[in-house]
Every structure is written in structure tokens, then in C-alpha cells.
Write a protein that holds these residues in place. Structure first.
Motif, PDB file in Angstrom:
ATOM      1  N   ASP A 124       0.861  -1.194   0.000  1.00  0.00           N
ATOM      2  CA  ASP A 124       0.000   0.000   0.000  1.00  0.00           C
ATOM      3  C   ASP A 124       0.892   1.238   0.000  1.00  0.00           C
ATOM      4  O   ASP A 124       1.613   1.509   0.960  1.00  0.00           O
ATOM      5  N   LEU A 125       0.828   2.000  -1.093  1.00  0.00           N
ATOM      6  CA  LEU A 125       1.667   3.190  -1.262  1.00  0.00           C
ATOM      7  C   LEU A 125       0.871   4.482  -1.176  1.00  0.00           C
ATOM      8  O   LEU A 125       1.373   5.544  -1.539  1.00  0.00           O
ATOM      9  N   SER A 126      -0.360   4.414  -0.722  1.00  0.00           N
ATOM     10  CA  SER A 126      -1.209   5.611  -0.716  1.00  0.00           C
ATOM     11  C   SER A 126      -0.802   6.622   0.343  1.00  0.00           C
ATOM     12  O   SER A 126      -1.104   7.815   0.204  1.00  0.00           O
ATOM     13  N   ALA A 127      -0.135   6.186   1.397  1.00  0.00           N
ATOM     14  CA  ALA A 127       0.229   7.107   2.479  1.00  0.00           C
ATOM     15  C   ALA A 127       1.606   7.709   2.311  1.00  0.00           C
ATOM     16  O   ALA A 127       2.047   8.476   3.167  1.00  0.00           O
ATOM     17  N   VAL A 128       2.304   7.379   1.228  1.00  0.00           N
ATOM     18  CA  VAL A 128       3.657   7.922   1.022  1.00  0.00           C
ATOM     19  C   VAL A 128       3.526   9.312   0.413  1.00  0.00           C
ATOM     20  O   VAL A 128       2.923   9.471  -0.650  1.00  0.00           O
ATOM     21  N   PRO A 129       4.064  10.365   1.046  1.00  0.00           N
ATOM     22  CA  PRO A 129       3.920  11.724   0.485  1.00  0.00           C
ATOM     23  C   PRO A 129       4.815  11.928  -0.720  1.00  0.00           C
ATOM     24  O   PRO A 129       5.774  11.174  -0.966  1.00  0.00           O
ATOM     25  N   ASP A 130       4.500  12.965  -1.463  1.00  0.00           N
ATOM     26  CA  ASP A 130       5.282  13.274  -2.663  1.00  0.00           C
ATOM     27  C   ASP A 130       6.705  13.711  -2.321  1.00  0.00           C
ATOM     28  O   ASP A 130       7.634  13.471  -3.103  1.00  0.00           O
ATOM     29  N   GLY A 131       6.881  14.383  -1.175  1.00  0.00           N
ATOM     30  CA  GLY A 131       8.225  14.790  -0.795  1.00  0.00           C
ATOM     31  C   GLY A 131       9.156  13.613  -0.560  1.00  0.00           C
ATOM     32  O   GLY A 131      10.345  13.667  -0.916  1.00  0.00           O
ATOM     33  N   LEU A 132       8.635  12.534   0.019  1.00  0.00           N
ATOM     34  CA  LEU A 132       9.463  11.348   0.225  1.00  0.00           C
ATOM     35  C   LEU A 132       9.784  10.673  -1.099  1.00  0.00           C
ATOM     36  O   LEU A 132      10.904  10.187  -1.299  1.00  0.00           O
ATOM     37  N   TRP A 133       8.821  10.639  -2.037  1.00  0.00           N
ATOM     38  CA  TRP A 133       9.110  10.072  -3.355  1.00  0.00           C
ATOM     39  C   TRP A 133      10.206  10.867  -4.055  1.00  0.00           C
ATOM     40  O   TRP A 133      11.097  10.297  -4.693  1.00  0.00           O
ATOM     41  N   LEU A 134      10.143  12.202  -3.952  1.00  0.00           N
ATOM     42  CA  LEU A 134      11.154  13.042  -4.591  1.00  0.00           C
ATOM     43  C   LEU A 134      12.529  12.807  -3.969  1.00  0.00           C
ATOM     44  O   LEU A 134      13.540  12.733  -4.680  1.00  0.00           O
ATOM     45  N   ALA A 135      12.587  12.677  -2.641  1.00  0.00           N
ATOM     46  CA  ALA A 135      13.870  12.424  -1.989  1.00  0.00           C
ATOM     47  C   ALA A 135      14.438  11.066  -2.399  1.00  0.00           C
ATOM     48  O   ALA A 135      15.653  10.937  -2.634  1.00  0.00           O
ATOM     49  N   ILE A 136      13.590  10.054  -2.492  1.00  0.00           N
ATOM     50  CA  ILE A 136      14.060   8.727  -2.909  1.00  0.00           C
ATOM     51  C   ILE A 136      14.565   8.768  -4.345  1.00  0.00           C
ATOM     52  O   ILE A 136      15.608   8.179  -4.676  1.00  0.00           O
ATOM     53  N   ARG A 137      13.844   9.443  -5.207  1.00  0.00           N
ATOM     54  CA  ARG A 137      14.261   9.521  -6.604  1.00  0.00           C
ATOM     55  C   ARG A 137      15.593  10.265  -6.738  1.00  0.00           C
ATOM     56  O   ARG A 137      16.470   9.853  -7.510  1.00  0.00           O
ATOM     57  N   GLN A 138      15.743  11.359  -6.024  1.00  0.00           N
ATOM     58  CA  GLN A 138      17.002  12.096  -6.090  1.00  0.00           C
ATOM     59  C   GLN A 138      18.161  11.269  -5.572  1.00  0.00           C
ATOM     60  O   GLN A 138      19.273  11.324  -6.109  1.00  0.00           O
TER      61      GLN A 138
END
Length: 314
Positions: free
Chosen positions: A175-189
Motif C-alpha cells: 500500500d503506497l497511498s500514504a507515502v507523500p510526494d516529498g518522500l518520493w522526490l527524496a528517494i528519486r534524487q
């Protein structure tokens, strides 16, 4: 970046032009205008040779004002803020709200340009541009305009490295619905730059990001999976879900759904009714006895898994 706000409360991220690019654009414009003025002056001198000195002086002043003031105003008005020099340097004159300029804006800038650029040889314009936070000269301040850069070099987007093959599809039920966009951006960077980091620092960052991701998803950390590989697999799973959602085929509309309001399809023929035999009445059956339900044993509450499990190397 300049935070210009439009009338619809939309923030525009524009890059104001600074003194070097603006000076080069003005220099190119002056070269073109002075060349045109010299050529036209030679033609007017030959055409007005039979006139007296006062008439020739009046024609010279009129031609000077027309080419140095009138032509720049007309060019900026018709091209919406892009003269020849600004076009070569990738600049444009816009209003304070980001919209295209009009005749009054170009007229104020042209009138102030006589004092700033011609009479003082550009000294006032240079000082005002250096003092201004957005590089504006006095003509821009009085006209309510701003010179911005149109050709901005785009940033190169590095792709996220793929996860190991043995992790493909392992996190399909996460379940990935609770992951914020800021954390996705940090992981991608982190994933796009992890090869440029020190191994110790990169491992610590991967462990911290993986712990944050586990805390958001509520699933226990996978055993024996490195933190960086776990991040790659989860990002790959999110990208796969987004691609499947974006390219999902649309539902097929029923036939005749898009017809106009005046279109009425012919009704299908109704078959003739066939008489059905009437069955004899059946007596209702007695209700079956219901066995007593045993009371369920109390269940032990399950504790939520704690975040963590990814430890950087010592």
C-alpha cells in the motif's frame, strides 16, 4: 527565479534578465538602429539638397526621433516585447503580471530610454539594473515591465536504476497511498545520484529513506534485502502502477450513446406471449432447527510492525 503573481493568483516562475544579457541585446539593437539611421540620413541629405538649412535640420531631427524612438516603440509593440537584440539573446519584455506588453508600456520604456541609454550613454540604466533585485532599469520601473529570459537550459533528468530481477513484482501488494510526494522526490534524487556519493554516506541515506518508507507503508522490512535495492523495487512498482493507470483502456460506450437528442432507434420486436402452465400450490416447509453458535474465543491484538530494520554498515 522571480515569483510573479498573475491576476488569477498563479505564481509564475520567471527568470529575470541581468545586466550582461540586457546590455548585449541593447548593443545589438543600437547597431541596427544606428546603421539604419546613417543610411536614411544619407538618402535624406541627397533628397533635401535643394532646401534651406533650417528645413534640412528639421528633417534630420525628425528622422532621428523616428528611428531612435519611434521604431523601437513600434517594434516592441508589434512583437510583444521582442526586438532584434532581445530575440538574439533569448529575452522578452513582459508586464509585472507576466502578460504581454502594449503600446503604453513600450512608449514609456522608449521615452525613458532616451535619457537612460542615449543622453547618459547607458550609465543610469546600468546603475539602476545593478541596484534592482530583478535587474530592471528606470524605464521598466515606470512602465511596470520586466525583461525575462525565454531560453532557459533544461535540467537533465536521470532515470531511476532498475531493481534486481529477483525483486521484480515482489511488492505488488504494498500500500503506497500514504507515502507523500516529498518522500518520493527524496528517494528519486537519491537513486539517481547514489553512484556519486561516498559509500558510507550513501548507505546511511538509503537506510534512513527505507525506514521512512516502511513507516509510511506499514509493512515490515523485507529480510535480507538491501536498503537501496528495496527503494529501487518500490519506485519501480509505483511507476508500473502509474503507467497501468494512465494507459488503462477506456470503457466502451454502448451503441447509440453518442446519438443526438432527436434520434430514436427502432424498438426491437416483442415475441408473442406463450401461456405458461400453472403449478399446484406447494405447502411451506417447516423451518429447520438452528444449532447454537459457540462463542468465539477472544483474539490477541496484533501489534503494528515497527519501522526500521535497515542498518547502515559500520
Amino acid at each position: 527565479m522571480s515569483g510573479l503573481v498573475t491576476g488569477d493568483a498563479v505564481v509564475l516562475g520567471l527568470r529575470p534578465a541581468r545586466l550582461p544579457s540586457r546590455g548585449l541585446a541593447i548593443l545589438l539593437d543600437l547597431v541596427v538602429y544606428v546603421t539604419g539611421y546613417v543610411l536614411i540620413s544619407v538618402g535624406l541629405t541627397m533628397a533635401t539638397a535643394s532646401l534651406d538649412e533650417a528645413a534640412r535640420a528639421a528633417v534630420g531631427v525628425a528622422s532621428f526621433l523616428l528611428l531612435v524612438v519611434g521604431v523601437p516603440i513600434a517594434v516592441e509593440t508589434l512583437s510583444h516585447g521582442r526586438s532584434l537584440g532581445k530575440l538574439a539573446c533569448g529575452l522578452r519584455v513582459v508586464r509585472d503580471d507576466g502578460g504581454p506588453i502594449r503600446f503604453r508600456h513600450a512608449m514609456v520604456r522608449g521615452a525613458m530610454g532616451i535619457v537612460e541609454l542615449i543622453l547618459t550613454f547607458g550609465s543610469i540604466a546600468c546603475i539602476a539594473s545593478l541596484v534592482s533585485a530583478r535587474g530592471r532599469r528606470l524605464g521598466d520601473v515606470f512602465a511596470g515591465t520586466l525583461v525575462v529570459r525565454e531560453r532557459v537550459p533544461g535540467a537533465r533528468v536521470m532515470p531511476v536504476p532498475p531493481p534486481p530481477p529477483w525483486l521484480a513484482g515482489r511488492f505488488a501488494g504494498l500500500d503506497l497511498s500514504a507515502v507523500p510526494d516529498g518522500l518520493w522526490l527524496a528517494i528519486r534524487q537519491y537513486l539517481t545520484r547514489m553512484n556519486q556519493l561516498d559509500p558510507q554516506v550513501g548507505a546511511a541515506m538509503a537506510a534512513r529513506l527505507a525506514d521512512d518508507l516502511v513507516a509510511r507503508t506499514g509493512a515490515p522490512p523485507p529480510a535480507g534485502v538491501p536498503a537501496a535495492a528495496f527503494l529501487m523495487a518500490v519506485v519501480h512498482e509505483r511507476q508500473s502502477r502509474d503507467a497501468a493507470r494512465a494507459f488503462r483502456p477506456a470503457a466502451v460506450a454502448p451503441a447509440g450513446a453518442g446519438a443526438g437528442a432527436g434520434y430514436a432507434p427502432h424498438p426491437a420486436p416483442v415475441p408473442p406471449a406463450v401461456p405458461m402452465p400453472v403449478a399446484a400450490p406447494v405447502a411451506p416447509a417447516a423451518p429447520a432447527p438452528v444449532a447454537p453458535v459457540a462463542q468465539a474465543a477472544p483474539t490477541t491484538p496484533v501489534q503494528a510492525p515497527r519501522a526500521g530494520g535497515f542498518a547502515p554498515p559500520a
